[in-house]
Design an enzyme around this catalytic site. Structure first.
Site, PDB file in Angstrom:
ATOM      1  N   GLN A  41     -74.020  -1.773 -81.238  1.00 26.26           N
ATOM      2  CA  GLN A  41     -75.164  -2.629 -81.208  1.00 26.26           C
ATOM      3  C   GLN A  41     -75.215  -3.729 -82.034  1.00 26.26           C
ATOM      4  O   GLN A  41     -76.242  -4.733 -82.047  1.00 26.26           O
ATOM      5  CB  GLN A  41     -76.487  -1.780 -81.803  1.00 26.26           C
ATOM      6  CG  GLN A  41     -76.947  -0.501 -80.953  1.00 26.26           C
ATOM      7  CD  GLN A  41     -78.070  -0.004 -81.395  1.00 26.26           C
ATOM      8  OE1 GLN A  41     -77.927   1.090 -82.275  1.00 26.26           O
ATOM      9  NE2 GLN A  41     -79.214  -0.108 -80.840  1.00 26.26           N
TER      10      GLN A  41
ATOM     11  N   CYS B 251     -85.392   1.970 -79.031  1.00 30.14           N
ATOM     12  CA  CYS B 251     -84.149   1.704 -79.509  1.00 30.14           C
ATOM     13  C   CYS B 251     -83.880   0.112 -79.660  1.00 30.14           C
ATOM     14  O   CYS B 251     -84.897  -0.643 -79.240  1.00 30.14           O
ATOM     15  CB  CYS B 251     -82.992   1.799 -78.370  1.00 30.14           C
ATOM     16  SG  CYS B 251     -81.647   1.227 -78.558  1.00 30.14           S
ATOM     17  N   LEU B 252     -83.447  -0.138 -80.887  1.00 29.35           N
ATOM     18  CA  LEU B 252     -83.549  -1.536 -81.553  1.00 29.35           C
ATOM     19  C   LEU B 252     -82.717  -2.490 -80.457  1.00 29.35           C
ATOM     20  O   LEU B 252     -83.046  -3.792 -80.451  1.00 29.35           O
ATOM     21  CB  LEU B 252     -82.851  -1.728 -82.680  1.00 29.35           C
ATOM     22  CG  LEU B 252     -83.395  -0.954 -83.790  1.00 29.35           C
ATOM     23  CD1 LEU B 252     -82.740  -1.008 -85.205  1.00 29.35           C
ATOM     24  CD2 LEU B 252     -84.852  -1.622 -84.110  1.00 29.35           C
TER      25      LEU B 252
ATOM     26  N   HIS C  88     -79.176  10.266 -80.294  1.00 29.00           N
ATOM     27  CA  HIS C  88     -79.403   8.878 -79.942  1.00 29.00           C
ATOM     28  C   HIS C  88     -78.126   7.712 -80.211  1.00 29.00           C
ATOM     29  O   HIS C  88     -77.437   7.267 -79.310  1.00 29.00           O
ATOM     30  CB  HIS C  88     -80.547   8.360 -80.433  1.00 29.00           C
ATOM     31  CG  HIS C  88     -80.976   6.845 -79.786  1.00 29.00           C
ATOM     32  ND1 HIS C  88     -81.954   6.635 -79.187  1.00 29.00           N
ATOM     33  CD2 HIS C  88     -80.306   5.713 -80.082  1.00 29.00           C
ATOM     34  CE1 HIS C  88     -81.993   5.072 -79.091  1.00 29.00           C
ATOM     35  NE2 HIS C  88     -81.109   4.805 -79.541  1.00 29.00           N
ATOM     36  N   GLU C  89     -77.869   7.962 -81.518  1.00 26.91           N
ATOM     37  CA  GLU C  89     -76.765   7.119 -81.974  1.00 26.91           C
ATOM     38  C   GLU C  89     -75.210   7.473 -81.484  1.00 26.91           C
ATOM     39  O   GLU C  89     -74.604   6.532 -80.966  1.00 26.91           O
ATOM     40  CB  GLU C  89     -76.587   7.265 -83.651  1.00 26.91           C
ATOM     41  CG  GLU C  89     -77.888   6.715 -84.135  1.00 26.91           C
ATOM     42  CD  GLU C  89     -78.581   5.440 -83.846  1.00 26.91           C
ATOM     43  OE1 GLU C  89     -77.670   4.421 -83.215  1.00 26.91           O
ATOM     44  OE2 GLU C  89     -79.874   5.197 -83.513  1.00 26.91           O
TER      45      GLU C  89
ATOM     46  N   HIS D  28     -74.622   6.094 -78.115  1.00 24.96           N
ATOM     47  CA  HIS D  28     -74.177   4.610 -78.348  1.00 24.96           C
ATOM     48  C   HIS D  28     -72.791   4.679 -78.195  1.00 24.96           C
ATOM     49  O   HIS D  28     -72.334   3.618 -77.521  1.00 24.96           O
ATOM     50  CB  HIS D  28     -75.091   4.088 -79.322  1.00 24.96           C
ATOM     51  CG  HIS D  28     -76.195   3.434 -79.425  1.00 24.96           C
ATOM     52  ND1 HIS D  28     -76.572   2.540 -78.379  1.00 24.96           N
ATOM     53  CD2 HIS D  28     -77.432   3.641 -79.755  1.00 24.96           C
ATOM     54  CE1 HIS D  28     -78.009   1.969 -78.459  1.00 24.96           C
ATOM     55  NE2 HIS D  28     -78.298   2.975 -79.358  1.00 24.96           N
TER      56      HIS D  28
HETATM   57 ZN    ZN Z   1     -80.591   2.896 -79.709  1.00 23.80          ZN
END
Ligand code: ZN
Length: 154
Positions: free
Chosen positions: A51, A88-89, A130-131, A134
């Site tokens: 990210q 999510c950012l 979630h992470e 990614h």
């Molecule tokens: Zn995310």
């Protein structure tokens, strides 16, 4: 420490598989620090290296004022099911409901290169899943079945 720029949906870096960390260097530690600072600045619960444009298996999660630094994390056990909102950012302004395990155990390295196991349920389990997604180029929007736009207040 420094804030890093968070890349958004549509950037191909979010769709790539991250490489395992073979050696923890000062740059690894700098990245962990920057991820935590950037996550807090953005009021997030977690942030993964891709990210901020770095394809390494590194992420941070912070729940209930406890910071978790994950290097080469692997989910080794899952139990149960939870179904709740996720955001999510890298996908700003949206949310959607996603099924996740209610309980997970995650093996990873900490910043000292020691193997650690985290046991997590509820929000922390959701954030770990979630992470870690990614790191394999997976976004929650791939799994959510009703993406919606958030109001200003949310
Ligand atoms: Zn995310």
């Amino acid at each position: 420490m420094a804030l890093r720029n968070i890349v958004e949906e549509g950037d191909p870096v979010l769709r790539k598989e991250c490489k395992e960390v073979k050696e923890i260097t000062p740059r690894t530690l700098q990245l962990l620090d920057d991820l935590a600072e950037t996550m807090r600045d953005a009021n997030g619960v977690g942030l993964a290296a891709p990210q901020v444009g770095i394809l390494r298996r590194i992420a941070v999660v912070e729940v209930d004022d406890e910071l978790y630094e994950l290097i080469n994390p692997e989910i080794v056990l899952t139990e149960g099911d939870q179904y709740d909102d996720e955001g999510c950012l890298s996908v700003p302004g949206k949310a959607g409901k996603v099924h996740r395990p209610e309980y997970v155990e995650v093996n990873c390295l900490n910043r000292f290169g020691e193997e650690v196991t985290y046991e997590a349920d509820g929000l922390l389990a959701r954030a770990f899943c979630h992470e870690i997604d990614h790191l394999d180029g997976v976004l929650y929007i791939d799994k959510a079945d009703n993406i919606r736009y958030l109001d200003e207040e949310e």
